[in-house]
Design a protein around this motif. Structure first.
Motif, PDB file in Angstrom:
ATOM      1  N   HIS A 107       0.816  -1.210   0.000  1.00 30.82           N
ATOM      2  CA  HIS A 107       0.000   0.000   0.000  1.00 30.82           C
ATOM      3  C   HIS A 107       0.853   1.267   0.000  1.00 30.82           C
ATOM      4  N   TYR A 132       1.490   1.718  -3.633  1.00 23.63           N
ATOM      5  CA  TYR A 132       0.320   2.321  -4.278  1.00 23.63           C
ATOM      6  C   TYR A 132       0.310   3.837  -4.061  1.00 23.63           C
ATOM      7  N   GLY A 175      -1.184   3.606 -10.579  1.00 28.44           N
ATOM      8  CA  GLY A 175      -1.414   3.438  -9.148  1.00 28.44           C
ATOM      9  C   GLY A 175      -2.896   3.402  -8.813  1.00 28.44           C
ATOM     10  N   LEU A 200      -4.304   0.067  -9.854  1.00 28.39           N
ATOM     11  CA  LEU A 200      -3.899  -0.997  -8.930  1.00 28.39           C
ATOM     12  C   LEU A 200      -4.749  -0.987  -7.663  1.00 28.39           C
ATOM     13  N   ILE A 201      -5.053   0.212  -7.168  1.00 29.03           N
ATOM     14  CA  ILE A 201      -5.885   0.308  -5.963  1.00 29.03           C
ATOM     15  C   ILE A 201      -7.286  -0.217  -6.244  1.00 29.03           C
TER      16      ILE A 201
END
Length: 888
Positions: free
Chosen positions: A238, A241, A868, A871-872
């Protein structure tokens, strides 16, 4: 009813922060609470850099958004993304839009206050949500965090305060990620922190590497090794991210950093092997007292980690308490040991500062250590009901002995008897209140809060009062009014470009404040090409500044300086005590070679009619021409020959000997390599000097070159019995005026030593052939770039080339992000002259040139941010914003 109670304590926390901040401001006589003749908060870098950047911020948001990309007001020109990322991306800066430019000194007071309110609020929110402390005690710790020594000592670096605001929110987000698998608060808090200030956020990220382990093992939860690894990998994922989300700014900033002063740092990647000890453990713990700070600590001081006596007492109890698990204590102790080792050893210190040793303001990461100390103090407070009398007596005895130890030591200028006494009084009172708090009572909580407020107010006042270099409001307002009056009639008009130089200045960045192209700049994001170029040409520079104080007539033309502004001989007659005093940064004789245009009471204009333009035709030999270090006249000569491509090749500068050199109360004890002398006083109780006599046989300009060892704390200079001003510090040999229009005159330069011994290279003297140079410049006027359209990131024009094959030299720092078209065909600019400037190859004839600036790194960064975000989304089974889930 419960919500009303919560709101009451939130507002109480804000009120107390407001009162402490304003009481300190009142005691310091800061505007608007102080008298108008007293102080602004502008001091050191805040007064010399940031205030000018704030003016730029307003113009970029309200007038010209191109200033986000590039500015010709930054030195001799430079990219702006790095400057924005380091100095101006704070969301709090929007407050500046509410103030007029002439009131920016007042805006700084309000901006600082708002940041302090935000810092205490974020820590209160963190403590209330994570530890569920009594709200009055939570307020006490919030004030300790807000007014800790780090904040008071470094609040002039106002952009760093954003990290203090975001850190508690990030820590709370990390707690929710580790314990509840809720990542969104952590991701977005860390992302916004990186956007707000990447440098301080980098330190937060380093801190989180160890702090995450503390959070995992906090309360000694029964976790298997697999569970620990899983949680830690979740933290890494995280964090990645979050970094990706901020990529739209981080990637361009990283590319900018590669071309800034970090590009010229020698050995920056060798810090792993550097185990030099900067401070002893005694030096570090000397900062554990109220007000343990003085002005000298800014330049070379140990870490500021003091957060109040309550935290000092509680952290000792933390390690004495039997109710805190040994595993947690070992992790805490290991982290503290690493942090204090980082304060001590150069290699670890550089690690926290992106591989570079900081210039001033050492141990900039100490705020994270203060934060961790407060975390441990909060953990200890939660166990206070179990404290025993012998434990509190042990703490009192240990801290009293600690105070007595530093009382008998006299090594620290910032540690006075009064400060030690104040600290001891607050230690005893705090211990008493904390011991009585074994049986919780709201009245005792308020007593602890009041005690802490008095202590923190005293600490803040003592630290801030050590600095007496605050700008007076009247002088600030006088100078910005004067600056506007000076620049208004000579500022370039639409589609014009030339630069302006003043022999006097309040800051090196005032061109950003007053909106005009200049030749000076001071900032951490300055291009290495600019500082290196100034070094090669003999102009004052450091790793983070360039200052055009000693140009030759040739460099005036090279940098296209059309207007030069000097002080009048009687400027002091028209300067009151409330006015800003004007004085030359360095002695300047050859400014009189230019045409005098106009004169006011305090300043006079000169106009240069021999400009070489933003771009000029030069010989194709520029491809192979290299500058040499510490050879400024030789380097200027090389440039002259490139411009005078059809000349006879004879030098324009000719070295002249000194007629006589005398030593008064001095002997030369070593000649080094023949040009590096060591001078030593014969009688330490008498003045000592070097006298250098020379004759000017013509009216030509004569120039000295002073070695870089000459600085105003080592020598003072007299020329013909008058004070000779020179700028220091400078990292290279500096070219300075020796005489102009003084044919047949004898002169005496006297170098007076301020030290008992002094090492330096020799001074050189040169004569400049002005008549021959004027003829060459007249011939070259048709060989320069004629601008038809000018904007901050786009320039168009034409140039007529005389040579069959030559180059157009552009007097901008080399930057590959400039896109250049010649007759509508794209061509790549080449780095020349040791990669300091850029040039483009051109053939005989007239050519249309188009230059546009746009960094490709912005596109790359936007792609990383989108990746990013994707991806989250993919990482969430059901991605939706649940306000209640991650904000409450």
């Amino acid at each position: 009813m419960k919500n009303k109670s919560k709101l009451y304590f939130v507002l109480l926390n804000l009120l107390i922060t407001f009162l402490i901040a304003n009481l300190i401001a009142y005691l310091m006589e800061f505007i608007p609470l102080g008298d108008q003749s007293e102080r602004t908060m502008l001091t050191i870098d805040l007064g010399q850099q940031y205030i000018d950047f704030f003016s730029l911020y307003k113009r970029a948001l309200t007038e010209d958004p191109r200033l986000f990309l590039y500015s010709f007001e930054k030195g001799i020109g430079g990219e702006m993304i790095g400057l924005w990322a380091y100095y101006l991306m704070s969301p709090f800066n929007l407050l500046l839009l509410l103030f007029k430019q002439e009131n920016l000194d007042l805006a700084v007071s309000f901006l600082t206050l708002f940041k302090l309110l935000a810092i205490s609020s974020s820590f209160y929110y963190f403590v209330e949500k994570k530890y569920q402390l009594n709200p009055v005690v939570a307020i006490t710790f919030s004030q300790a965090y807000c007014f800790m020594s780090y904040t008071m000592a470094y609040q002039l670096n106002i952009m760093w305060l954003d990290g203090l605001f975001f850190l508690p929110i990030i820590a709370l987000g990390l707690d929710r990620l580790i314990k509840n698998n809720k990542p969104l608060l952590y991701i977005f808090a860390l992302t916004f922190s990186m956007i707000s200030h990447y440098y301080i956020s980098y330190m937060i990220c380093l801190f989180l590497i160890g702090y995450c382990l503390f959070v995992i093992y906090e309360d000694d939860r029964d976790l298997s090794l697999k569970q620990v690894i899983t949680k830690y990998l979740s933290f890494i994922k995280h964090s990645f991210y979050s970094t990706c989300l901020a990529g739209f700014l981080l990637i361009p900033t990283f590319m900018s950093t590669l071309r800034s002063k970090s590009a010229q740092a020698e050995g920056q990647f060798n810090f792993i092997l550097d185990w030099t000890s900067q401070y002893s453990i005694l030096d570090l713990f000397s900062k554990s007292f109220i007000g343990a700070f003085d002005y000298g600590e800014m330049a070379s001081g140990s870490a500021n980690f003091y957060v109040g006596m309550a935290a000092t007492v509680l952290i000792l109890y933390y390690f004495l308490s039997h109710s805190i698990a040994l595993k947690e204590k070992l992790i805490s102790l290991s982290l503290l040991a690493f942090y204090f080792a980082s304060f001590t050893f150069s290699n670890l210190d550089k690690l926290w500062h992106l591989g570079q040793f900081p210039i001033w303001y050492h141990s900039r990461f100490s705020f994270v250590v203060s934060f961790f100390i407060l975390i441990l103090a909060i953990r200890a407070y939660d166990k206070m009901k179990l404290i025993k009398l012998r434990q509190i007596l042990m703490i009192i005895l240990a801290l009293t002995g600690f105070c007595f130890f530093y009382y008998i030591r006299t090594d620290y200028s910032f540690l006075t008897t009064e400060k030690i006494f104040y600290s001891l009084v607050f230690i005893l009172l705090t211990c008493l209140v904390l011991y009585l708090s074994r049986k919780p009572h709201q009245l005792l909580n308020y007593v602890l809060l009041i005690l802490a407020c008095f202590e923190l107010n005293l600490n803040g006042f003592l630290i801030l009062s050590e600095n007496d270099n605050y700008v007076q409001p009247s002088r600030f307002n006088d100078y910005i009014t004067l600056l506007d009056d000076i620049v208004k009639p000579i500022r370039p008009q639409k589609n014009e470009f030339y630069r302006i130089y003043k022999t006097f200045q309040r800051t090196k960045n005032e061109s950003l404040f007053a909106n005009y192209p200049s030749v000076s700049h001071f900032g951490s994001t300055i291009e290495a090409a600019s500082t290196q170029l100034y070094g090669y040409l003999g102009l004052p520079h450091t790793s983070n500044s360039i200052n055009y104080t000693s140009g030759t007539l040739f460099t005036d033309d090279l940098f296209n300086i059309r207007y030069l502004v000097d002080i009048t001989s009687n400027t002091n007659m028209y300067t009151t005590v409330d006015n800003f005093p004007l004085y030359r940064e360095a002695t300047d004789f050859d400014i009189r070679a230019h045409e005098k245009k106009d004169k006011e009471k305090r300043y006079v204009y000169y106009e240069n009619n021999d400009l070489l333009g933003l771009g000029m035709e030069v010989s194709s030999d520029i491809k192979h021409t290299k500058f040499k270090k510490f050879k400024p006249i030789e380097n200027q000569e090389k440039l002259l020959r490139l411009i005078d491509f059809d000349g006879n090749g004879q030098p324009f500068f000719k070295q002249q000997p000194f007629k006589d050199i005398d030593y008064l109360n001095l002997k030369v004890t070593s000649k080094g390599d023949g040009d590096f002398y060591t001078y030593t006083k014969e009688d330490l109780n008498r003045n000592a000097s070097i006298a250098l006599a020379f004759e000017t046989k013509s009216d030509n300009p004569y120039y000295f070159t002073f070695p870089n060892q000459y600085s105003d704390n080592k020598v003072s200079l007299l020329l013909n019995s008058k004070t000779y001003d020179f700028y220091s510090p400078s990292n290279s040999r500096q070219v300075m005026d020796a005489a102009f229009g003084k044919a047949g005159k004898d002169h005496l330069l006297r170098v007076k030593l301020k030290k008992d011994s002094f090492k330096a290279n020799l001074i050189r003297l040169y004569e400049f052939d002005l008549d021959r140079y004027q003829k060459m410049i007249t011939k070259r006027k048709n060989d320069q770039f004629e601008i038809s359209s000018f904007k901050e990131n786009a320039v168009e024009g034409t140039i007529k080339m005389q040579q069959k094959e030559g180059f157009m030299l552009i007097t901008l720092p080399y930057d590959p992000d400039w896109k250049i078209k010649v007759d509508d065909k794209e061509i790549k600019a080449q780095p020349v002259l040791n990669n300091t400037l850029m040039a483009i190859p051109l053939k005989n004839g007239k050519h249309a040139i188009k230059m546009t600036y746009f960094p490709n790194s912005i596109i790359y960064g936007a792609f990383v941010s989108l990746t990013g975000a994707l991806l989250i989304i993919l990482d969430q089974k059901k991605f939706r914003f649940k306000i209640k889930g991650f904000l409450i």
